[in-house]
Design a protein around this motif. Structure first.
Motif, PDB file in Angstrom:
ATOM      1  N   ARG A 274       0.610  -1.260   0.134  1.00  0.00           N
ATOM      2  CA  ARG A 274       0.173  -0.050  -0.217  1.00  0.00           C
ATOM      3  C   ARG A 274       0.895   1.230  -0.040  1.00  0.00           C
ATOM      4  O   ARG A 274       0.370   2.373  -0.245  1.00  0.00           O
ATOM      5  CB  ARG A 274      -1.060   0.088   1.266  1.00  0.00           C
ATOM      6  N   ASN A 275       2.029   1.183   0.281  1.00  0.00           N
ATOM      7  CA  ASN A 275       2.857   2.250   0.114  1.00  0.00           C
ATOM      8  C   ASN A 275       2.999   2.658  -1.312  1.00  0.00           C
ATOM      9  O   ASN A 275       3.395   3.802  -1.712  1.00  0.00           O
ATOM     10  CB  ASN A 275       4.267   2.066   0.730  1.00  0.00           C
ATOM     11  N   VAL A 276       2.990   1.897  -2.308  1.00  0.00           N
ATOM     12  CA  VAL A 276       2.911   2.086  -3.712  1.00  0.00           C
ATOM     13  C   VAL A 276       1.681   2.376  -4.136  1.00  0.00           C
ATOM     14  O   VAL A 276       1.635   3.562  -4.970  1.00  0.00           O
ATOM     15  CB  VAL A 276       3.365   0.648  -4.487  1.00  0.00           C
ATOM     16  N   ASP A 277       0.730   1.614  -3.859  1.00  0.00           N
ATOM     17  CA  ASP A 277      -0.817   2.001  -4.182  1.00  0.00           C
ATOM     18  C   ASP A 277      -1.755   1.826  -3.286  1.00  0.00           C
ATOM     19  O   ASP A 277      -2.161   0.663  -2.716  1.00  0.00           O
ATOM     20  CB  ASP A 277      -1.194   1.132  -5.267  1.00  0.00           C
ATOM     21  N   PRO A 278      -2.214   2.925  -2.425  1.00  0.00           N
ATOM     22  CA  PRO A 278      -2.776   2.882  -1.293  1.00  0.00           C
ATOM     23  C   PRO A 278      -4.305   2.065  -1.535  1.00  0.00           C
ATOM     24  O   PRO A 278      -4.779   1.408  -0.623  1.00  0.00           O
ATOM     25  CB  PRO A 278      -3.206   4.280  -0.740  1.00  0.00           C
ATOM     26  N   LYS A 279      -4.559   2.466  -2.868  1.00  0.00           N
ATOM     27  CA  LYS A 279      -5.916   1.569  -2.924  1.00  0.00           C
ATOM     28  C   LYS A 279      -5.780   0.081  -3.184  1.00  0.00           C
ATOM     29  O   LYS A 279      -6.629  -0.596  -3.385  1.00  0.00           O
ATOM     30  CB  LYS A 279      -6.555   2.266  -4.268  1.00  0.00           C
ATOM     31  N   GLY A 280      -4.633  -0.499  -3.704  1.00  0.00           N
ATOM     32  CA  GLY A 280      -4.223  -1.815  -3.841  1.00  0.00           C
ATOM     33  C   GLY A 280      -4.807  -2.307  -5.254  1.00  0.00           C
ATOM     34  O   GLY A 280      -5.019  -3.627  -5.327  1.00  0.00           O
ATOM     35  N   THR A 281      -4.677  -1.514  -6.067  1.00  0.00           N
ATOM     36  CA  THR A 281      -5.465  -1.963  -7.645  1.00  0.00           C
ATOM     37  C   THR A 281      -4.414  -2.210  -8.545  1.00  0.00           C
ATOM     38  O   THR A 281      -4.816  -1.962  -9.628  1.00  0.00           O
ATOM     39  CB  THR A 281      -6.370  -0.739  -7.738  1.00  0.00           C
ATOM     40  N   GLU A 282      -3.178  -2.453  -8.415  1.00  0.00           N
ATOM     41  CA  GLU A 282      -2.101  -2.857  -9.241  1.00  0.00           C
ATOM     42  C   GLU A 282      -2.463  -3.779 -10.480  1.00  0.00           C
ATOM     43  O   GLU A 282      -3.188  -4.751  -9.805  1.00  0.00           O
ATOM     44  CB  GLU A 282      -0.774  -3.099  -8.594  1.00  0.00           C
ATOM     45  N   ARG A 283      -2.472  -3.558 -11.495  1.00  0.00           N
ATOM     46  CA  ARG A 283      -3.095  -4.479 -12.479  1.00  0.00           C
ATOM     47  C   ARG A 283      -2.431  -4.557 -14.073  1.00  0.00           C
ATOM     48  O   ARG A 283      -1.534  -3.678 -14.272  1.00  0.00           O
ATOM     49  CB  ARG A 283      -4.215  -4.511 -12.472  1.00  0.00           C
ATOM     50  N   ASP A 284      -2.852  -5.213 -14.750  1.00  0.00           N
ATOM     51  CA  ASP A 284      -2.729  -5.271 -16.233  1.00  0.00           C
ATOM     52  C   ASP A 284      -1.400  -5.770 -16.664  1.00  0.00           C
ATOM     53  O   ASP A 284      -0.830  -4.824 -17.378  1.00  0.00           O
ATOM     54  CB  ASP A 284      -3.196  -3.928 -16.868  1.00  0.00           C
TER      55      ASP A 284
END
Length: 546
Positions: A196-206
């Motif tokens: 979550r330090n990268v993406d607080p929403k947790g939506t890394e994808r594709d």
């Protein structure tokens, strides 16, 4: 004696346990609510609004193309798919194959949701060197990398929502030419959640997966999510399972569905020079793109950001492993509301196009052009007299009464001479003063009329935003020869317009009036240098898929 009985009992227990496990697995597969493909087989392709040559699912919703690759004479097209309805949700990987990019056969759903997550977008590759170690005989393994979307937000589908959003990247593979797929390690992550330090929403994808010949490694690009600030992470691997972090690309414009590949640099006319220079092109789902270099670890941009999107187009992907060196792209042609006409399907994909980069006075620019395989669908052909006037052209065009067309037009405009082409009520016009092409569809002309009739006070009222309309401008319409060249693909639910060999491309979803097949010119006294029109026949069988 007792030992023998114990061994016998143990054997019976193990056999019983294995049988029970196999039975439970079979029952679980049988009860999988997303395995709906059997219900597709009674539906044909003869619906009035079924696109003739743009891909649609037999039924239900589709969006992003996924996993595009070529193997053993077949192009594999996977796509985001709702197997339970005509709206977005329950994201599953649908699957279709083709030998020629125009005639497609839809196969059973490739990957379905599991656990508490859905199967979001990703890539497909041919495991040419058996890096995964799953190859059987001489048949190469096909590998899919996808985003496993565990998302706490409502509206994602029928699964019970998890407590928190947390995406990761998984693998599935096929050892039977893509007819069935297995989850690697039961769908466990090969690239874990990045934190979550990268993406607080947790939506890394594709993830974009490909083989990098220079480093002899597999490479994956991963968009780090909706709140990552435009970060894309690069990983490398020898075995497709263990992934090493290499670098981050930070681009404020970065948003989902990345692609990265190398292309030869052509001259301004699209010719391949001797010993051509090669460059890498990177783009995202909105088709912002940069051109530069890539060494397997880092991408270095060599010119300013450009964009190649105009209209209803998104999340495009290119085929890996194409047999002829072409780089072929397919995108999601958004807002294709076939459900409004009570069709069993909705949304469609753009027609496959080749991608090129060419040297121009403005630097290296991207071009797109429909694949030549469209010619397999050609029917009747019309060719207008060279250098004909508007009135002569209109007389000739009265004789054309076909639904789906591939049109090529070239004209040399005089100073201050505008030209308008009306296709079934949609208008494409050239503005000589501004050197621009303008397009507005029939449905948007209706919205424009309503909008223009509103008072200033009403226009200021945000509640009336629904009366806004889409109209498009294609700049720098004159090419270096002083002419304007247009190629227009007209299908039952879309226009695709290519300006000057494809330096600018407009895609637009439009459900045509089936009773209006008119084509005519108006305005100005411009002479038409050339115009040819091909009827495009349906690529589908007219009966239900067997």
């Amino acid at each position: 004696m007792k030992l023998k009985k114990l061994k016998l009992l143990a054997s019976v227990f193990i056999i019983s346990l294995l049988s029970s496990m196999a039975f439970n697995k079979a029952m679980a597969e049988e009860k999988n609510p997303f395995r709906t493909f059997d219900t597709y087989k009674g539906i044909g392709y003869e619906q009035a609004y079924r696109p003739a040559f743009h891909f649609t699912s037999i039924k239900n919703w589709i969006n992003d193309p996924n996993g595009l690759m070529y193997y053993d004479g077949e192009y594999h097209l996977f796509f985001q798919h709702n197997p339970l309805g005509t709206g977005w949700g329950n994201m599953t990987w649908g699957h279709a194959v083709s030998t020629d990019l125009v005639h497609w056969k839809q196969l059973a759903h490739a990957i379905t949701p599991y656990g508490k997550g859905y199967v979001f977008s990703g890539t497909g590759v041919v495991d040419h060197n058996n890096s995964l170690g799953k190859q059987i005989g001489n048949t190469k393994t096909l590998v899919l990398m996808y985003s496993y979307a565990v998302d706490a937000r409502k509206g994602f589908g029928i699964l019970t929502p998890p407590k928190e959003t947390k995406y990761y990247q998984g693998l599935a593979y096929s050892t039977d030419r893509g007819r069935t797929f297995k989850l690697l390690n039961d769908g466990a992550p090969v690239i874990p959640f990045q934190g979550r330090n990268v993406d607080p929403k947790g939506t890394e994808r594709d993830p974009k997966l490909f083989w990098h010949e220079g480093s002899k490694k597999w490479v994956t690009l991963l968009w780090l999510g909706e709140s990552s600030g435009g970060k894309v992470r690069i990983f490398s691997s020898d075995d497709l399972q263990k992934w090493k972090f290499e670098s981050d690309i930070v681009r404020p414009w970065a948003h989902e569905c990345f692609d990265l590949f190398e292309l030869p640099v052509l001259d301004a006319d699209g010719n391949l020079p001797n010993n051509p220079q090669k460059k890498w092109l990177i783009y995202d789902g909105s088709f912002d793109y940069e051109i530069g270099s890539f060494d397997g670890k880092k991408f270095k941009s060599e010119q300013a950001l450009k964009n190649h999107k105009l209209g209803h187009w998104n999340a495009a992907q290119t085929f890996n492993n194409s047999p002829d060196g072409r780089r072929i792209i397919v995108g999601w042609l958004k807002k294709s509301d076939f459900w409004r006409k009570k069709m069993p399907f909705t949304e469609q994909l753009s027609f496959p196009a080749i991608m090129q980069i060419r040297r121009t006075p403005e630097g290296i620019r991207l071009y797109r052009w429909p694949v030549k395989e469209i010619e397999k669908l050609y029917g009747k052909q019309w060719r207008l007299p060279r250098g004909c006037s508007i009135s002569v052209a209109n007389e000739e065009l009265k004789n054309i009464d076909k639904e789906c067309l591939d049109m090529s037009i070239e004209f040399t405009p005089g100073k201050d001479k505008d030209l308008e082409l009306n296709i079934r009520g949609s208008k494409l016009s050239f503005n000589a003063t501004k050197n621009t092409i303008h397009f507005i569809s029939k449905s948007n002309l209706s919205k424009k009329s309503t909008w223009d009739a509103k008072s200033v006070e009403e226009k200021k009222d945000r509640k009336n935003h629904r009366f806004k309309y889409d109209q498009y401008v294609m700049n720098d319409a004159l090419n270096n020869k002083g002419t304007v060249k247009l190629r227009i693909l007209v299908d039952r639910g879309s226009f695709e317009i290519f300006l000057n060999d494809g330096i600018t491309v407009l895609t637009h979803s439009e459900l045509h009036d089936l009773d209006n097949r008119s084509i005519s010119f108006s305005g100005g006294s411009t002479l038409i240098n050339s115009m040819k029109i091909h009827e495009v026949k349906s690529s589908w069988k007219t009966s239900a898929q067997k």
